[in-house]
Structures are given as structure tokens and as C-alpha cells.
Design an enzyme around this catalytic site. Structure first.
Site, PDB file in Angstrom:
ATOM      1  CG  HIS A 157       5.645  47.137  80.427  1.00 50.20           C
ATOM      2  ND1 HIS A 157       5.998  46.326  81.555  1.00 50.20           N
ATOM      3  CD2 HIS A 157       5.985  48.133  80.170  1.00 50.20           C
ATOM      4  CE1 HIS A 157       6.318  46.953  82.271  1.00 50.20           C
ATOM      5  NE2 HIS A 157       6.256  47.755  81.670  1.00 50.20           N
ATOM      6  CG  ASP A 367       4.817  36.732  76.696  1.00 52.65           C
ATOM      7  OD1 ASP A 367       4.571  38.461  76.495  1.00 52.65           O
ATOM      8  OD2 ASP A 367       4.521  36.092  76.819  1.00 52.65           O
TER       9      ASP A 367
END
Ligand code: GDG
Length: 462
Positions: A157, A367
Site C-alpha cells: 500500500h 504517498d
């Protein structure tokens, strides 16, 4: 149809899906588990004096979850330590914050071996196993050691780091080698996958080779990899936006910003989210555009996270000081430039807030994907949509090129982008929004999940 076993550090299957607090990922994985008659395995969040190699089972709205308690030392070394103080900062390119403690690595290995000990007996011959995130990279290796030959997939992730930074990690080879015990590796973006491939191709003595279709060979094993950009549950989010509370929140915020434009940021309190740089960029905007002071405000929703870790306490203090300083310097008797809130809201409230905001400010320094960018787009009204400002260093930027892409390290660039977003003509806002909304719809969380599971099913076994 074979069962699906989802494995993640924390099991987030909601007890009551109707409560509307669970995220899209939890809902999407729960829906898959109901469909495939599966199981969700992970840490219970509880500690015990002495580890017992057995799971407690629960039914959560039709999803079977299997929970394991850990010892306090495991939580310290594996979760707070190696996961959150070593891998998280390193994977977000913060070697300055990375802690390279040997005991954390040992705790990480020990705890993953414990997970394998409890999980292995629960696995049936045809099960597909899908392991999530950086907490559990060695788990496939530990399951293989226990004789498990099922197909095992891994999804990361977070970003994958550049090789030049990854090699600062003692035992980086061991970590990467354990990834070759999976059958399929999934990354959010081409960029993260290419960085992984760069390590495989360049690291000496691992005999790495790049094969066709993103397969790779190294350490005498092969693994298939792919790009699977995660999305949000668009229909559920639009429903949340249109719910009674979503509408009430929208009305409340629209009234509160009747003569002012609201800029919104929503982020866990984390140094990767670029919150300090964002506030400094906003301050630069106030400085550069005195005529617009009093006409805008920044609503920054920032729930506290990982508060046991020192670096998170530090960033919290710095943000308290910075927001206070900017407010002290620029506020007027009837206007405050930043509303900084350390609390959580329900998803339907957030949807109403996003919709009332003229600008969505999503500016992480790095991110994996960033779902807030997608939620902001999904919440906009098609007739009068707001503008998304997005960091070029968020994985989402690879798909969302129609946003105003910015370098979050440059306060001038942030200031210019805020100005441009606030004055953007309606036709341009609509054109951008339509194209972004198409992306958000085409790559929603269901597409992500089904693509990954289908690819894992299709992969040739090891
Ligand atoms: C990791 C990766 C990747 C935030 N405040 C509230 C609230 N939130 C929700 C947001 C959003 C979620 O939390 C945050 O998701 P992000 O994707 O932005 O970031 P991470 O938590 O760091 O997630 C990231 C993600 O995994 C998925 O793969 O995209 O790159 O870092 O959904 O809305 N939700 C509620 N109240 C809040 O106050 N209900």
C-alpha cells in the site's frame, strides 16, 4: 470456487457495515470474503503475557475473521518498531527518520513467524492467500517453510523506495528475497514497480533478471508483478455524500463559507503527508495575495495517528505551533485563516465537507496512492465542481494528471496553485472534473480487488 484468505496487520472488517465508518478498502475486501466464503486473518490489536499459537474466530457481518494476540515485545519491535519506525519512513524516502535497530528486525521476523504458525493450519489446499502491506513481507516465506504451496499474493500500500535508499537497510537482501516467495507482487503505480525492478536488475550477487510481462527472476526463484492502482468505493461515497448527514454537513459548511472559499485538507497526522509544507505554502499564498485574505480559509482535518512513535509526537507539536503562528499573524477579528482539527469525522460528514470545498489540497511528500484525492473528486457536484491540487509525488498523480499537479516542497508553487484553483473558470473546472471523475470511476476499489484476485488466480504456481 476456491476460498480467499485476506491477511493484514489489523483486520478492518466492520462489525456493522451500515454504521458508515468503515473505509472503502475494508468494505471491498469484506464483500469479496462474503462472495468467496473466505477468512480475514491478522493481529487483534490486543496484547497477552505469553503468545499462544491459536486464533480467535469472530463473525463480522458475514465475514469470518481470525484474530491473533501478540506479546507487548512483539508490538514494540514488530509494529511500532520495524513497521512504523523502520520500513514506513524508509519506504517514504525519509532515511533521516528511519531507525535501524537490530532488535526491531528480529521482532519483525519473530512476529511474522508467529503469524505463519497460526495461519498455516487454517489454510486449505485450494485457498488463494492475499497478504497486505509492509508489515508482513516475510510471511509468504514463513508459510512456505511450513509446507504451504498455495498461491500467495502480496500488495504493497506504500511506495517502493529507490534502490539507493533501500540499501541503507541492513538485511535488505533478505527482505527482497522473501518477496520472491510470493506468486504475485502488486504495486499502486508503474513508478513503484519500476523501482523494485531496478533493485532486482542492479543489486549485485542476487542473479536478478527482468523477464517479460513484469515477471522477475532472482535468488534462484521467479515472481510475477503488476500495477494495481487502488481506488475508492465510488457508489458508496456518492451515497454518503447524498445522505441526510452528508447534506446537512454540506449545508452547514456552505453557510459557514458563504462569503469565503473553503480549501480542505484531510490527512492522518503523518510526516509523509506534507502538512508542514502545506501550511507554509498556504501562508505564502496569504502573503502573496493580500487582497484574498479574509476571502478564503483552510479547513485541515487531521486525526492523530501512531502517537506512540516519537516522530509522530514531534510533527504534531510542530503543526500545533505552525498553525498557531499563521493564525496569530494573519487572523482578523472575524476571520481565521486555518481551522486545524485533530479529530475524526464520519465518512458522510467528510463527503459533505469535500463537496462544500472549492479546493481540495492533497500534497503528500510521498504517498503510495492517496485516496483522499479520489474522495474529493467523487464528492464534487458536476454543475459546480471544485479543483483538486495534487502532489506529483502521490501515486494518484500517475492517474490524475488533470489535477493541478504541484511540487509540495516548493511553497511558491503551492501558493501559485492555490491562486489558480480559486480563480479557475467554471468551464475549465468542469472539464477537469469530468476527466478526473472518469478515472475515479474506471478504477474503483472493486476493479482493483477483482483485477488482483484474477491475476493471482491466473499466475503459474511457483
Ligand atoms: C495508505 C497509503 C494508500 C482520514 N480522516 C478521516 C478519515 N480519513 C480517511 C480518508 C481516506 C483514508 O482515511 C486515508 O487514506 P489515504 O490513501 O489518503 O492514506 P493512508 O491512510 O496513509 O493509506 C496510501 C492507502 O493506504 C490505500 O492503499 O492510498 O498511499 O499511505 O479514506 O477519508 N475517515 C473518516 N474520518 C476522518 O476524520 N471517516
Amino acid at each position: 470456487m476456491s476460498r480467499l484468505i485476506v491477511v493484514s496487520n489489523r483486520v478492518s472488517a466492520p462489525k456493522d457495515p451500515a454504521a458508515g465508518s468503515a473505509g472503502g478498502l475494508a468494505m471491498a475486501l469484506s464483500a469479496a470474503l462474503r462472495k468467496y466464503d473466505g477468512l480475514w486473518f491478522g493481529w487483534s490489536g490486543e496484547t497477552v503475557e505469553t503468545f499462544k499459537p491459536e486464533a480467535q474466530f469472530e463473525d463480522r457481518a458475514g465475514v469470518t475473521v481470525a484474530l491473533v494476540d501478540l506479546e507487548a515485545q512483539d508490538v514494540d519491535e514488530y509494529y511500532n518498531g520495524y513497521a512504523n519506525k523502520t520500513l514506513w519512513p524508509l519506504f517514504h524516502h525519509r532515511v533521516d527518520l528511519t531507525e535501524y535497530e537490530r532488535s526491531y528486525g528480529e521482532g519483525y521476523e519473530r512476529t511474522n513467524a508467529r503469524f505463519a504458525e497460526v495461519l498455516a493450519p487454517l489454510i486449505q489446499p485450494d485457498d488463494l492467500i492475499w497478504i497486505h502491506d509492509y508489515h508482513m513481507i516475510p510471511l509468504a516465506r514463513d508459510l512456505r517453510r511450513r509446507g504451504i504451496t498455495n498461491k500467495i499474493g502480496f500488495f504493497l500500500h506504500t511506495p517502493w523506495p529507490a534502490r539507493q535508499l533501500l540499501v541503507t537497510l541492513p538485511y535488505h537482501r533478505r527482505l527482497v528475497e522473501s518477496m520472491f516467495d510470493f506468486d504475485l507482487l502488486g504495486f499502486h503505480t508503474r513508478e513503484w514497480l519500476d523501482l523494485f525492478r531496478d533493485y532486482v536488475a542492479s543489486e549485485p550477487d542476487i542473479h536478478g533478471k527482468l523477464l517479460a510481462n513484469d515477471a522477475m527472476e532472482a535468488f534462484g526463484k521467479t515472481v510475477q508483478a503488476g500495477v494495481f492502482p487502488i481506488g475508492i468505493d465510488v457508489d458508496a461515497f456518492v451515497e454518503a455524500r447524498n445522505s441526510a448527514l452528508g447534506n446537512r454537513t454540506y449545508d452547514r459548511m456552505a453557510a459557514s463559507s458563504a462569503f469565503r472559499s473553503m480549501i480542505v485538507g484531510v490527512d492522518r497526522l503523518d510526516y509523509s503527508k506534507g502538512l508542514e509544507q502545506r501550511m507554509l505554502g498556504y501562508e505564502q499564498f496569504l502573503h502573496d495575495n493580500p487582497e484574498m485574505r479574509g476571502e478564503v480559509f483552510l479547513l485541515q482535518v487531521t486525526p492523530i495517528s501512531r502517537d506512540e512513535v516519537d516522530t509522530y509526537q514531534d510533527i504534531r507539536q510542530r503543526l500545533d505551533a505552525l498553525s498557531g503562528r499563521i493564525n496569530g499573524e494573519y487572523a482578523d477579528m472575524d476571520w481565521q485563516p486555518i481551522r486545524y482539527l485533530n479529530r475524526t469525522f464520519r465518512r458522510d460528514q467528510l463527503a459533505g465537507v469535500y463537496r462544500a470545498a472549492k479546493v481540495g489540497l492533497v500534497t503528500p511528500l510521498r504517498d503510495g496512492m492517496n485516496l483522499v484525492a479520489k474522495e474529493y473528486v467523487a464528492a464534487q457536484s458536476p454543475e459546480d465542481p471544485g479543483v483538486l491540487i495534487l502532489s506529483r509525488f502521490a501515486g494518484a498523480a500517475e492517474q490524475m494528471g488533470e489535477a493541478l499537479l504541484v511540487n509540495p516542497f516548493s511553497r511558491e508553487e503551492l501558493s501559485d496553485a492555490i491562486k489558480r484553483a480559486l480563480v479557475m473558470p467554471l468551464a475549465e473546472r468542469r472539464r477537469k472534473w469530468e476527466s478526473l471523475m472518469q478515472v475515479v470511476r474506471d478504477t474503483d476499489v472493486g476493479v482493483w480487488r477483482d483485477d488482483f484476485v484474477a491475476s493471482l488466480r491466473a499466475v503459474d504456481p511457483q
